[in-house]
Structures are given as structure tokens and as C-alpha cells.
Design an enzyme around this catalytic site. Structure first.
Site, mmCIF file in Angstrom:
data_model
loop_
_atom_site.group_PDB
_atom_site.id
_atom_site.type_symbol
_atom_site.label_atom_id
_atom_site.label_comp_id
_atom_site.label_asym_id
_atom_site.label_seq_id
_atom_site.Cartn_x
_atom_site.Cartn_y
_atom_site.Cartn_z
ATOM 1 N N ASN A 1 34.952 46.399 6.309
ATOM 2 C CA ASN A 1 34.749 46.575 4.868
ATOM 3 C C ASN A 1 36.102 46.555 4.176
ATOM 4 O O ASN A 1 37.094 47.012 4.738
ATOM 5 C CB ASN A 1 34.077 47.937 4.629
ATOM 6 C CG ASN A 1 33.844 48.223 3.157
ATOM 7 O OD1 ASN A 1 33.352 47.365 2.412
ATOM 8 N ND2 ASN A 1 34.199 49.422 2.721
ATOM 9 N N ASN B 1 36.516 38.220 -3.368
ATOM 10 C CA ASN B 1 36.989 38.402 -1.986
ATOM 11 C C ASN B 1 36.403 37.333 -1.074
ATOM 12 O O ASN B 1 37.093 36.796 -0.209
ATOM 13 C CB ASN B 1 36.644 39.799 -1.473
ATOM 14 C CG ASN B 1 37.666 40.826 -1.929
ATOM 15 O OD1 ASN B 1 38.799 40.812 -1.484
ATOM 16 N ND2 ASN B 1 37.269 41.685 -2.845
ATOM 17 N N HIS C 1 38.009 48.133 0.921
ATOM 18 C CA HIS C 1 37.872 49.185 -0.096
ATOM 19 C C HIS C 1 39.115 49.163 -0.992
ATOM 20 O O HIS C 1 40.237 49.111 -0.484
ATOM 21 C CB HIS C 1 37.717 50.551 0.583
ATOM 22 C CG HIS C 1 37.514 51.645 -0.408
ATOM 23 N ND1 HIS C 1 36.296 51.871 -1.016
ATOM 24 C CD2 HIS C 1 38.389 52.527 -0.950
ATOM 25 C CE1 HIS C 1 36.423 52.862 -1.878
ATOM 26 N NE2 HIS C 1 37.684 53.276 -1.862
HETATM 27 C C1 GRF Z 1 36.403 44.702 -4.761
HETATM 28 O O1 GRF Z 1 37.322 45.496 -5.454
HETATM 29 C C2 GRF Z 1 36.057 45.358 -3.456
HETATM 30 O O2 GRF Z 1 37.140 45.961 -2.834
HETATM 31 C C3 GRF Z 1 35.100 46.397 -3.934
HETATM 32 O O3 GRF Z 1 34.311 45.745 -4.903
HETATM 33 C C4 GRF Z 1 35.048 44.687 -5.489
HETATM 34 C C5 GRF Z 1 34.285 43.410 -5.272
HETATM 35 O O4 GRF Z 1 34.858 42.319 -5.872
HETATM 36 N N1 GRF Z 1 34.411 47.035 -2.840
HETATM 37 P P1 GRF Z 1 34.370 40.850 -5.530
HETATM 38 O O5 GRF Z 1 32.849 40.805 -5.575
HETATM 39 O O6 GRF Z 1 34.917 40.438 -4.199
HETATM 40 O O7 GRF Z 1 34.945 40.014 -6.639
#
Ligand code: GRF
Length: 210
Positions: free
Chosen positions: A108, A14, A110
Site C-alpha cells: 500500500n 499513482n 500512504h
Molecule cells: C494518494 O495520495 C495515495 O497515497 C492515497 O490516496 C491518493 C490517491 O491518489 N492513499 P491517486 O488515485 O493515485 O491519484
């Protein structure tokens, strides 16, 4: 410029989506001032450094108790003084004092359609395992403001994703990331940076384009 701090725990895909969107101009008026990780091994911190962004590690395990960690984490954040804090796969609960100090300025992401499959115990792959166990046909992702509750703050944006019969938690997680998370999070940051969101009675609205 929206001075932004991103908090991470794991892979940082992300975070990468946000960095790429800044580079390509899909997010404007935004500068990532620092990336904070609770885990020194987080791949996300490497991604930050590759991009020339300082990575800061602050782990609960390095403090005598949770109170001491919360105080140090909040102090660090106050020092950085961001306009926006983005929790991008951050697995640590945000201290109440930080929520109070940065009210309305923490978001955040989710990986489900809140209020389904969220709250205590719903994180990472577990969310997708529970989605498959329950047999729902549609899931997705949500970006929301953070308040003192767990996944309870005002919802900013959501995107639905189809669940397939042959999905495993891993394939579903990947599709939710590709089709929802990596699109939604940059969009929301761009909306905040360009002042397109308003909150009325706890409900977030996107201002119409002029
Ligand atoms: C994502 O699915 C986010 O929504 C969740 O944890 C995961 C993190 O993935 N809370 P990354 O570290 O961004 O690859």
C-alpha cells in the site's frame, strides 16, 4: 514476470506513475494484469483502459453486506491469482481472508511518514489537513506491506517532503505525490519484481546491488 493487480478508488495518478514507469523501463519484469476499482466512476479505471488493461469494478454497495462483498472480492482476486497486489489510493479495507491468502504480497502507498498521520480516518486529503493542523515541518510518503492492521504492516520505503508555511491541503497533497509517491511506488514494485527485498524479524531490507 511479476503478475500484478492494482486496486484504485480515485484519480489514479499513482497507477499512472506505475504504468509510465513500466513503459519507460524503470519498472522491469512486471505485467499489470488488471486494475480493480470500487467505484465505477474512478478516473483510474479510464487510465487502465487507455492502456489496454482490463478494469474491474467491485463495489461494496452492490452486495447485501460486507461479508458478501469481502467473499466476492477475495474470490475475484484468487481467480486473477496475482503475484503482487498494489493498493494505489484504494479506500476499501482489505478483507482479512485476502490478507491471509496473499500474505507478504500486498503493498500500500500512504501519503505520510508512518507511524505519523496514519490509521483509521487518515486517508486522502484528510492526512494533509491533519499534518497542517499539527504544524509538522516534514511529511512524506510510505510504501508498506499490508497486514491485518490499518497501515501497520512492515515499512518498505519512505521519502520525506518539506511542508511549506503557505501550504493548503491541496498543495501539500500535490507535492507529496510529485516528490514522494510517484517515485517510491514504482521503485518498490521494481525492487519486488527483481527480488531485491528481504524481510527479517518484521523489518524489510533492500539487498545490496551485486
Ligand atoms: C494518494 O495520495 C495515495 O497515497 C492515497 O490516496 C491518493 C490517491 O491518489 N492513499 P491517486 O488515485 O493515485 O491519484
Amino acid at each position: 514476470m511479476l503478475k500484478t493487480v492494482v486496486c484504485v478508488s480515485g484519480g489514479g495518478t499513482n497507477l499512472q506513475a506505475v504504468l509510465d514507469a513500466i513503459d519507460s523501463g524503470r519498472i522491469t519484469n512486471t505485467q499489470i494484469a488488471a486494475v480493480i476499482g470500487n467505484n465505477p466512476g474512478a478516473r483510474a479505471l479510464e487510465r487502465a483502459e487507455k492502456h489496454g488493461i482490463p478494469g474491474i469494478v467491485i463495489s461494496p454497495g452492490s452486495y447485501p453486506d460486507r461479508e458478501a462483498f469481502n467473499a466476492a472480492f477475495t474470490e475475484k482476486m484468487c481467480e486473477l491469482a496475482p503475484d503482487l497486489i498494489v493498493l494505489a489510493g484504494f479506500l476499501v479495507r482489505i478483507p482479512e481472508e485476502m490478507v491471509a491468502k496473499f500474505a507478504g504480497r500486498i503493498v500500500n502507498i500512504h501519503p505520510s511518514l508512518i507511524p505519523s498521520f496514519c490509521g483509521v480516518g487518515y486517508y486522502g486529503l484528510k492526512v494533509h489537513e491533519k499534518v497542517l493542523e499539527r504544524g509538522v515541518k516534514i511529511t512524506g510518503a510510505t510504501v508498506h506491506f499490508v497486514n491485518e492492521g490499518m497501515d501497520e504492516g512492515p515499512i518498505i520505503a519512505q521519502k520525506a517532503v518539506e511542508v511549506r508555511e503557505d501550504d493548503t491541503p491541496e498543495t501539500l497533497q500535490r507535492r507529496v505525490m510529485e516528490q514522494a509517491e510517484w517515485i517510491l511506488l514504482p521503485q518498490v514494485i521494481d525492487d519486488i519484481a527483481n527480488n531485491r527485498l528481504t524481510i527479517e524479524n518484521g523489518r524489510v531490507r533492500r539487498k545490496e546491488e551485486a
